[in-house]
Design an enzyme around this catalytic site. Structure first.
Site, PDB file in Angstrom:
ATOM      1  N   GLY A 109      39.930  46.562  43.066  1.00 39.74           N
ATOM      2  CA  GLY A 109      38.884  47.231  42.291  1.00 39.74           C
ATOM      3  C   GLY A 109      38.160  46.316  41.317  1.00 39.74           C
ATOM      4  O   GLY A 109      37.158  46.722  40.725  1.00 39.74           O
ATOM      5  N   ALA A 110      38.621  45.060  41.160  1.00 37.77           N
ATOM      6  CA  ALA A 110      37.967  44.161  40.190  1.00 37.77           C
ATOM      7  C   ALA A 110      36.499  43.925  40.567  1.00 37.77           C
ATOM      8  O   ALA A 110      35.609  43.952  39.712  1.00 37.77           O
ATOM      9  CB  ALA A 110      38.711  42.837  40.091  1.00 37.77           C
ATOM     10  N   GLY A 111      36.289  43.717  41.858  1.00 39.21           N
ATOM     11  CA  GLY A 111      34.921  43.497  42.329  1.00 39.21           C
ATOM     12  C   GLY A 111      34.048  44.733  42.125  1.00 39.21           C
ATOM     13  O   GLY A 111      32.855  44.629  41.798  1.00 39.21           O
ATOM     14  N   ASP A 112      34.633  45.909  42.317  1.00 42.22           N
ATOM     15  CA  ASP A 112      33.882  47.164  42.139  1.00 42.22           C
ATOM     16  C   ASP A 112      33.576  47.399  40.656  1.00 42.22           C
ATOM     17  O   ASP A 112      32.477  47.845  40.302  1.00 42.22           O
ATOM     18  CB  ASP A 112      34.683  48.347  42.698  1.00 42.22           C
ATOM     19  CG  ASP A 112      35.079  48.108  44.149  1.00 42.22           C
ATOM     20  OD1 ASP A 112      34.325  47.427  44.862  1.00 42.22           O
ATOM     21  OD2 ASP A 112      36.151  48.601  44.548  1.00 42.22           O
TER      22      ASP A 112
HETATM   23  P1  ATP Z   1      38.201  42.855  45.062  1.00 35.99           P
HETATM   24  O1  ATP Z   1      39.595  42.353  44.779  1.00 35.99           O
HETATM   25  O2  ATP Z   1      37.891  44.142  44.378  1.00 35.99           O
HETATM   26  O3  ATP Z   1      37.782  42.789  46.505  1.00 35.99           O
HETATM   27  P2  ATP Z   1      36.213  40.730  44.733  1.00 35.99           P
HETATM   28  O4  ATP Z   1      36.857  39.683  45.585  1.00 35.99           O
HETATM   29  O5  ATP Z   1      34.982  41.393  45.159  1.00 35.99           O
HETATM   30  O6  ATP Z   1      37.295  41.807  44.264  1.00 35.99           O
HETATM   31  P3  ATP Z   1      36.801  39.125  42.445  1.00 35.99           P
HETATM   32  O7  ATP Z   1      36.110  37.812  42.482  1.00 35.99           O
HETATM   33  O8  ATP Z   1      38.252  39.195  42.717  1.00 35.99           O
HETATM   34  O9  ATP Z   1      35.925  40.101  43.325  1.00 35.99           O
HETATM   35  O10 ATP Z   1      36.615  39.787  41.012  1.00 35.99           O
HETATM   36  C1  ATP Z   1      35.378  40.234  40.520  1.00 35.99           C
HETATM   37  C2  ATP Z   1      35.188  39.762  39.091  1.00 35.99           C
HETATM   38  O11 ATP Z   1      36.229  40.278  38.270  1.00 35.99           O
HETATM   39  C3  ATP Z   1      35.253  38.251  38.941  1.00 35.99           C
HETATM   40  O12 ATP Z   1      33.984  37.684  39.147  1.00 35.99           O
HETATM   41  C4  ATP Z   1      35.745  38.111  37.511  1.00 35.99           C
HETATM   42  O13 ATP Z   1      34.671  38.246  36.610  1.00 35.99           O
HETATM   43  C5  ATP Z   1      36.658  39.318  37.343  1.00 35.99           C
HETATM   44  N1  ATP Z   1      38.059  38.970  37.613  1.00 35.99           N
HETATM   45  C6  ATP Z   1      38.763  39.229  38.743  1.00 35.99           C
HETATM   46  N2  ATP Z   1      40.033  38.757  38.645  1.00 35.99           N
HETATM   47  C7  ATP Z   1      40.131  38.186  37.425  1.00 35.99           C
HETATM   48  C8  ATP Z   1      41.192  37.505  36.692  1.00 35.99           C
HETATM   49  N3  ATP Z   1      42.397  37.333  37.210  1.00 35.99           N
HETATM   50  N4  ATP Z   1      40.910  37.046  35.455  1.00 35.99           N
HETATM   51  C9  ATP Z   1      39.701  37.199  34.903  1.00 35.99           C
HETATM   52  N5  ATP Z   1      38.671  37.824  35.531  1.00 35.99           N
HETATM   53  C10 ATP Z   1      38.873  38.310  36.759  1.00 35.99           C
END
Ligand code: ATP
Length: 319
Positions: free
Chosen positions: A256-259
């Site tokens: 959910g971080a990306g969302d």
């Molecule tokens: P998902 O796991 O939801 O598919 P994603 O791969 O689309 O995510 P990520 O790059 O994992 O996206 O995370 C999206 C944003 O969240 C990053 O650009 C960053 O700003 C933040 N983020 C994710 N993980 C971390 C972390 N461990 N520490 C700090 N910021 C983070």
């Protein structure tokens, strides 16, 4: 007009009660509502923004539960329709000890795949300031046609189109088809977000250098983002580009971080669209979105981890 309308799938992830096991080893599973477009809508609403979700659920206990979760989280569920003949999608998901995510989907076909263009709640789509979508809804008909039609309605009504492909390789008949179909709607977006993995998948090059990212750039784009996990993200506009670092947190589960990231950024953009042309404002909005992503990575699950504004501001002040 500040509404973010998110289109696509909402489903239930079943995740093991213990960490680091394969699906076969998992002793039991708990329900974790999700689906990237639904998470994005809830991310926006949790920050106090206007959000609506458009998609199809099964007319079953799980589908009704998911619609209730949208409403309880302040998302307009007026764009949700129910299918009496198909089930709400399920996915069994685990983060194995080796760090790989393992998925098993139950979509044969599930209700979300059966949304038709005729069933679209056009009035909801027409209210969008931003219309956001992924690529899972492009995989199968009739949903694919509904998706393309919804994009057209939104664009004609003046919405910005926001695209986070959210690659799920296992759902596509072949990787070649995934690449072709994901890119088939590429040029229509105003805002595009990809992860490092998606950048490599779409370009065939394992690098996040600017010249690689620029292979995905189109002159009609207003903003392109490449998220880099704990490293924050890179961003590109017609006139300026940069890298915005994230905040240091204790990572527990990045689901959910990306969302959270794209939802919170869209929230900022609908509040002040001039951020798309102003480097200082845009970097401020991206910092906020990084903080939202970072917080989401500190807790298990997607929806329960999506932050409220005060929590985000606290993390930003502390840093
Ligand atoms: P998902 O796991 O939801 O598919 P994603 O791969 O689309 O995510 P990520 O790059 O994992 O996206 O995370 C999206 C944003 O969240 C990053 O650009 C960053 O700003 C933040 N983020 C994710 N993980 C971390 C972390 N461990 N520490 C700090 N910021 C983070």
């Amino acid at each position: 007009r500040e509404l973010v309308v998110s289109f696509g799938e909402m489903l239930i992830d079943f995740v093991p009660t213990v960490a680091g096991v394969s699906l076969a080893e998992a002793p039991a599973f708990v329900k974790a509502p999700g689906g990237a477009p639904a998470n994005v809508a809830i991310a926006v609403a949790r920050l106090g923004g206007g959000a609506a979700f458009v998609g199809k659920l099964g007319d079953d206990e799980f589908g009704r539960m998911l619609a209730k979760i949208l409403r309880e989280n302040g998302v307009d569920a007026g764009g949700v329709v129910f299918d009496s003949g198909a089930r709400t999608a399920l996915a069994f998901v685990t983060l194995r000890a080796d760090g790989e995510r393992e998925f098993m989907f139950y979509r044969n076909p599930s209700a979300d795949m059966l949304l038709t263009a005729d069933e679209l709640k056009v009035d909801v789509i027409k209210r969008a300031a931003v219309f956001h979508y992924g690529s899972i809804s492009l995989i199968a008909e009739p949903c694919r046609t509904a998706h393309l039609h919804a994009m057209k309605i939104a664009k004609e009504a003046g919405a910005l189109l926001s695209y986070d492909p959210n690659l799920r390789e296992a759902l596509w008949p072949s990787l070649e088809e995934a690449r072709t179909k994901i890119l088939s709607i590429w040029d229509q977006a105003d805002i595009v977000k990809v992860s490092e993995v998606e950048l490599e998948f779409l370009t065939g090059i394992n690098s996040v250098e600017d010249d690689v990212a620029m292979k995905l750039w189109r002159p009609t784009f207003k903003l392109m983002l490449v998220t880099l996990g704990d490293q924050g993200c890179k961003y590109y506009t017609k006139d300026f580009r940069g890298t915005v670092p994230s905040y240091k947190v204790q990572q527990v589960d990045t689901t959910g971080a990306g969302d959270a990231f794209i939802g919170s950024l869209l929230r900022k953009i609908v509040q002040d669209p001039s951020a798309l042309q102003d480097k200082t404002k845009l970097e401020g909005a991206i910092k906020f979105a990084n903080a939202c992503g970072a917080i989401t990575a500190t807790k298990k699950g997607a929806i329960p981890s999506l932050p409220k504004e005060d929590e985000v501001l606290r993390l930003m002040e502390k840093a």
